[in-house]
Enzyme design. Structure first.
Site, mmCIF file in Angstrom:
data_model
loop_
_atom_site.group_PDB
_atom_site.id
_atom_site.type_symbol
_atom_site.label_atom_id
_atom_site.label_comp_id
_atom_site.label_asym_id
_atom_site.label_seq_id
_atom_site.Cartn_x
_atom_site.Cartn_y
_atom_site.Cartn_z
ATOM 1 N N CYS A 1 -2.045 -2.323 -13.293
ATOM 2 C CA CYS A 1 -1.271 -1.828 -13.861
ATOM 3 C C CYS A 1 0.193 -2.311 -15.156
ATOM 4 C CB CYS A 1 -0.212 -1.691 -12.213
ATOM 5 S SG CYS A 1 -2.017 -0.764 -10.952
ATOM 6 N N CYS B 1 0.497 -4.218 -10.405
ATOM 7 C CA CYS B 1 -0.672 -5.648 -10.358
ATOM 8 C C CYS B 1 -1.237 -5.925 -11.647
ATOM 9 C CB CYS B 1 -1.716 -5.160 -9.416
ATOM 10 S SG CYS B 1 -1.719 -3.636 -9.381
ATOM 11 N N ARG C 1 -1.444 3.435 18.108
ATOM 12 C CA ARG C 1 -3.076 3.218 17.833
ATOM 13 C C ARG C 1 -3.504 3.529 16.745
ATOM 14 N NH1 ARG C 1 -6.877 4.828 22.416
ATOM 15 N NH2 ARG C 1 -6.293 3.676 23.667
ATOM 16 N N ALA D 1 -4.534 -2.125 40.285
ATOM 17 C CA ALA D 1 -4.079 -1.906 41.356
ATOM 18 C C ALA D 1 -4.944 -3.314 41.652
ATOM 19 C CB ALA D 1 -4.449 -0.795 42.001
ATOM 20 N N GLU E 1 1.320 3.405 -10.056
ATOM 21 C CA GLU E 1 1.384 3.567 -11.000
ATOM 22 C C GLU E 1 0.186 4.699 -12.232
ATOM 23 O OE1 GLU E 1 1.061 0.991 -9.259
ATOM 24 O OE2 GLU E 1 1.867 -0.288 -9.470
ATOM 25 N N TRP F 1 -3.805 6.796 36.487
ATOM 26 C CA TRP F 1 -2.970 5.939 35.132
ATOM 27 C C TRP F 1 -1.301 5.803 35.488
ATOM 28 C CZ3 TRP F 1 -5.338 6.560 30.945
ATOM 29 C CH2 TRP F 1 -6.260 7.434 30.576
ATOM 30 N N ASP G 1 -12.973 -1.702 32.976
ATOM 31 C CA ASP G 1 -12.389 -0.015 32.636
ATOM 32 C C ASP G 1 -13.257 0.625 31.851
ATOM 33 O OD1 ASP G 1 -9.999 -1.060 33.639
ATOM 34 O OD2 ASP G 1 -9.070 -1.801 31.337
HETATM 35 C C1 AOF Z 1 0.142 -1.756 -7.468
HETATM 36 N N1 AOF Z 1 0.356 -0.434 -7.429
HETATM 37 O O1 AOF Z 1 -0.131 1.511 -5.673
HETATM 38 C C2 AOF Z 1 -1.203 -0.690 -5.374
HETATM 39 C C3 AOF Z 1 -1.155 -2.038 -5.641
HETATM 40 O O2 AOF Z 1 -8.022 -3.927 -4.510
HETATM 41 P P1 AOF Z 1 -7.349 -3.127 -5.158
HETATM 42 O O3 AOF Z 1 -7.675 -3.117 -6.976
HETATM 43 O O4 AOF Z 1 -7.093 -1.428 -5.182
HETATM 44 O O5 AOF Z 1 -5.627 -4.015 -5.705
HETATM 45 C C4 AOF Z 1 -5.184 -4.112 -3.967
HETATM 46 C C5 AOF Z 1 -4.210 -5.147 -4.327
HETATM 47 O O6 AOF Z 1 -3.386 -4.516 -5.771
HETATM 48 C C6 AOF Z 1 -3.381 -5.158 -2.843
HETATM 49 O O7 AOF Z 1 -3.366 -5.692 -2.030
HETATM 50 C C7 AOF Z 1 -1.788 -5.243 -4.012
HETATM 51 O O8 AOF Z 1 -1.094 -7.005 -4.385
HETATM 52 C C8 AOF Z 1 -2.050 -4.612 -4.999
HETATM 53 N N2 AOF Z 1 -1.370 -3.165 -4.332
HETATM 54 N N3 AOF Z 1 -0.731 -2.874 -6.684
HETATM 55 O O9 AOF Z 1 0.431 -1.891 -8.687
HETATM 56 C C9 AOF Z 1 -0.461 0.854 -6.342
HETATM 57 N N4 AOF Z 1 -1.934 -0.289 -4.158
HETATM 58 ZN ZN ZN Z 2 -1.898 -2.091 -9.193
#
Ligand code: AOF
Ligand code: ZN
Length: 342
Positions: free
Chosen positions: A86, A77, A185, A164, A54, A171, A201
Site C-alpha cells: 500500500c 503495508c 464463537r 453432573a 487504501e 443444559w 458430549d
Molecule cells: C494495509 N491495509 O487493508 C490491510 C493491511 O496477505 P496480504 O497481502 O493481504 O497482507 C496482509 C498483511 O498486510 C496483514 O498481516 C497486515 O500486516 C497488512 N494488512 N495493511 O495497509 C489493509 N489489511
Molecule cells: Zn496494504
C-alpha cells in the site's frame, strides 16, 4: 465544514468494522480527503486475498487522490503478500499526507510509514491507535506473541460444575447464554476441544441460530488428542471444516493453528484440556457462563491446576460482567505470571 483528522479516523474505524472478524487479516478502513477537506474515496478490507483498504479508497478517489490526505486505521503495508504494498500504491496515486492509527505489528508488512516519509509524504501515526488495536485484538496479539489468542469458554453451575455425576451437561445455562456463545464463537478462527469431550458430549461445534440452522462462516473445528473418534461423531459430519490433531501438547497445537493463520482459538473443553492450557499459561481470556443451578457433585469446569492453598490461587482480572436471562457471563483476563491479584 471541513473534516478534522479525528473525525476522519472515526469514519475509517467505522468502515473497518465492516470487514470480516475472524479473518487471517486485520480489519482496516481508509478515507481519502481532497485538499478542500471533502472525502473523495473510502474503502475497507474485505479479508485476506482481497485489496487492502487504501487500495479500495484510492480506486474510488481516482485522480482526486493527487495531493490528498489518506487516513488509515493501520500503518500502510510495505510488503507484497497476497497483494502489493500500500505504501507504493499511495505514492503512485500522489497522496501528500498519510495519517494512520495503529503501527503494523506484522514484521513482514511493517515499514510503510518510513517508506512514505522517505519519499516526501507527510506521515503522522498513532491517532486513535488504541481503538484501532482493539478492533483487531486477536490479530494484534497473534502478530506480537507469535501464537493465536486463546479464549477459554465454559458453562458451569453456581458451584462450578460443568457436568453432573452421570456425565450429563445439557443444559446448564439458558437460551440467552447459549445464543451468546454462538455469537462469540463466530468471532474465532477455530474452536478447539479434546478427544475426551467429543467422546463424552458429541458436540457439533458449529455456529447456529436459535432455530439450529448454520449461520455464515464457520470456524475451523479442531479436535486434539490421541483417542480414536467414532466415525459418526458430529464433528465429522462435514457441516463445517474439521481438523484432527493427534497431539496433546497445547503449545504445539497453537503453533500448528498459527501456521494456518488462525488468530483466535475458542477453547471449549473439557476440564482436562482447559487445565492443560491454564497450567501452560496459554489462556488469555476466560468467558464463564454461570447458571443459578446447584449440583453438589459432578465434574468441575477445570481439572486440577496444582493449587493447594489460597495464597496460590489463580486470580483473574474481570473486565465485563453481564446478565443473560437467569445466567451471568463473566469475562476475565489472566494476570501474567508473577503479577498478584487483589
Ligand atoms: C494495509 N491495509 O487493508 C490491510 C493491511 O496477505 P496480504 O497481502 O493481504 O497482507 C496482509 C498483511 O498486510 C496483514 O498481516 C497486515 O500486516 C497488512 N494488512 N495493511 O495497509 C489493509 N489489511
Ligand atoms: Zn496494504
Amino acid at each position: 465544514m471541513t473534516n478534522t483528522d479525528v473525525t476522519l479516523m472515526r469514519a475509517a474505524l467505522k468502515l473497518a468494522r465492516r470487514g470480516p472478524v475472524a479473518d487471517p487479516n486485520p480489519r482496516v478502513g481508509a478515507v481519502v480527503v481532497g485538499r478542500d477537506g471533502h472525502i473523495v474515496g473510502t474503502g475497507f478490507h474485505r479479508g485476506a486475498g482481497t485489496p487492502h483498504a487504501e487500495v479500495v479508497a484510492l480506486a474510488a478517489a481516482g485522480d482526486r487522490a493527487r495531493g490528498a490526505t489518506a487516513v488509515v486505521t493501520l500503518e500502510p503495508c510495505n510488503h507484497t503478500g497476497r497483494t502489493g504494498p500500500c505504501s507504493q500504491a499511495l505514492l503512485a496515486a500522489g497522496v501528500a499526507r498519510v495519517v494512520y492509527a495503529q503501527s503494523d505489528p506484522h514484521a513482514a508488512a511493517a515499514g510503510g510509514a518510513q517508506t512514505l516519509h522517505t519519499a516526501g509524504v507527510r506521515v503522522e501515526g498513532g491517532l486513535l491507535a488504541a481503538e484501532a488495536a482493539e478492533l483487531n485484538q486477536a490479530w494484534t496479539f497473534a502478530m506480537v506473541s507469535g501464537r493465536p489468542r486463546v479464549v477459554w469458554k465454559f458453562a458451569a453451575t453456581l458451584d462450578g460444575r460443568s457436568a453432573a455425576a452421570d456425565g450429563t451437561s445439557r443444559w446448564i445455562t439458558g437460551p440467552a447464554a447459549r445464543a451468546d456463545v454462538h455469537l462469540l464463537r463466530a468471532q474465532a478462527g477455530a474452536v478447539l476441544v479434546g478427544t475426551g469431550t467429543v467422546l463424552a458430549d458429541d458436540p457439533s461445534l458449529t455456529v447456529r441460530n436459535s432455530d439450529g440452522e448454520l449461520t455464515g462462516r464457520q470456524p475451523l473445528r479442531v479436535v486434539m488428542g490421541r483417542r480414536r473418534l467414532p466415525p459418526d461423531a458430529r464433528v465429522l459430519d462435514g457441516s463445517a471444516p474439521t481438523l484432527l490433531l493427534r497431539e496433546s501438547d497445547p503449545l504445539a497445537v497453537l503453533h500448528q493453528l498459527g501456521q494456518r493463520e488462525i488468530r483466535q482459538v475458542w477453547l471449549e473443553g473439557g476440564p482436562t484440556l482447559a487445565a492443560a492450557f491454564v497450567r501452560a499459561g496459554l489462556v488469555d481470556e476466560v468467558i464463564a457462563y454461570l447458571a443459578p443451578v446447584l449440583l453438589g457433585e459432578g465434574t468441575s469446569a477445570v481439572a486440577g491446576l496444582g493449587i493447594t492453598t489460597m495464597d496460590a490461587a489463580l486470580r483473574l482480572n474481570p473486565h465485563d460482567v453481564t446478565t443473560l436471562g437467569p445466567d451471568v457471563r463473566v469475562r476475565a483476563t489472566l494476570l501474567s505470571p508473577g503479577q498478584k491479584g487483589h
